[in-house]
Write an enzyme that holds these catalytic residues in place. Sequence first.
Site, short mmCIF file in Angstrom:
data_model
loop_
_atom_site.label_atom_id
_atom_site.label_comp_id
_atom_site.label_asym_id
_atom_site.label_seq_id
_atom_site.Cartn_x
_atom_site.Cartn_y
_atom_site.Cartn_z
CG LEU A 100 -1.71 -1.06 1.32
CD1 LEU A 100 -2.80 -1.16 2.55
CD2 LEU A 100 -2.90 -1.16 0.01
CD GLU A 133 -0.58 9.53 1.28
OE1 GLU A 133 -0.02 8.83 2.07
OE2 GLU A 133 -1.56 10.13 1.59
N GLY A 134 -1.53 6.29 -2.61
CA GLY A 134 -2.80 6.35 -3.48
C GLY A 134 -3.87 5.26 -2.92
CG HIS A 135 -3.07 1.40 -2.11
ND1 HIS A 135 -1.93 1.02 -2.57
CD2 HIS A 135 -3.92 0.56 -3.14
CE1 HIS A 135 -1.72 0.19 -3.34
NE2 HIS A 135 -2.90 -0.12 -3.63
N GLY A 192 -9.90 3.49 -7.79
CA GLY A 192 -8.81 4.61 -8.11
C GLY A 192 -8.98 4.81 -9.71
CD GLN A 246 -9.68 -2.42 -10.71
OE1 GLN A 246 -8.77 -3.40 -11.08
NE2 GLN A 246 -9.35 -1.53 -9.85
#
Length: 283
Positions: free
Chosen positions: A33, A35-37, A148, A154
């Site tokens: 994981l 920062e995006g997660h 995201g 997706q």
Amino acid sequence: MKIFRTVKETQAFAEKMKREGKTIGLCPTMGALHEGHMTLMRAARAACDIVIASVFVNPTQFGPTEDYDAYPRRFEEDCKKLEAEGVDAVFHPEPSEMYPDGYCTYVNVDGDITHKLCGAQRPIHFRGVATVVTKLMNITRADEAFFGQKDAQQVVVVCRFVSDLNLPVHVNMVPICREENGLARSSRNVYLSPEERKAALILSQSLKKAKVAYEAGEKDVETLKKIVSDSIQTEPIASIDYVDLFSFPDLKPMTMVNKEALLAIAVKINKIRLIDNIILGAK
Ligand code: AMP
């Protein structure tokens, strides 16, 4: 933070929360994981009473020559990060828990949207994604699910099967989280050497060039795509997998950008395949 390794205990927790009238937000991840997660966790934390993250490197979405075995796994570090964001529970099953002996049911989004962009090079990828996400939604009894924009295709595929299968889940798309230099955060960035990391900046820079041109009035799809490809080709260790532009979110071909459109790229930096995108024409 609770850590669940079985479907049964996760379902029991989710059902208890539902009985108490709580809303559940699901953030599916493959771990390692960053920062995006965390931006997904924060969006879920703000919108739902209970946040469940899943950490599962899903074997069914990797092709035989892809990086399933080598995919980074750092569960202890992941748990620390999730706990710091106030996540209530993490579901971290073994592959055999998700796909026990005799498993043979798959969710196949059988449309054009899965055959282009990342689906063109990765023929079973979206079948694996749709299958695991459906299972995760059922296991966690999610009301809201968070994905995201980094993986915009997706999001399109998930919205499609959620609608087609009448799943009672609302899908949320969270903007791409980038490093200050523009590089989209990704678990695969850990594979990059310092030199490759520098070269990888060409992804976001090339998209930015197209955005500037679009904002200055350039609406022709081929021209916008060429701006991106020409820019990527200035980087000697970058090779283009695809540069493409489709209407968003239905992913139809366009010749002029006259409504919302996804400009998406996949680029190999030496052997490491990275993706990035921007949405043009957003209101
Ligand atoms: P992954 O662990 O790569 O499967 O990603 C799990 C979720 O986190 C997916 O919905 C991704 O789109 C999302 N995600 C990954 N990187 C980013 C990012 N840089 N910004 C926003 N969301 C992201």
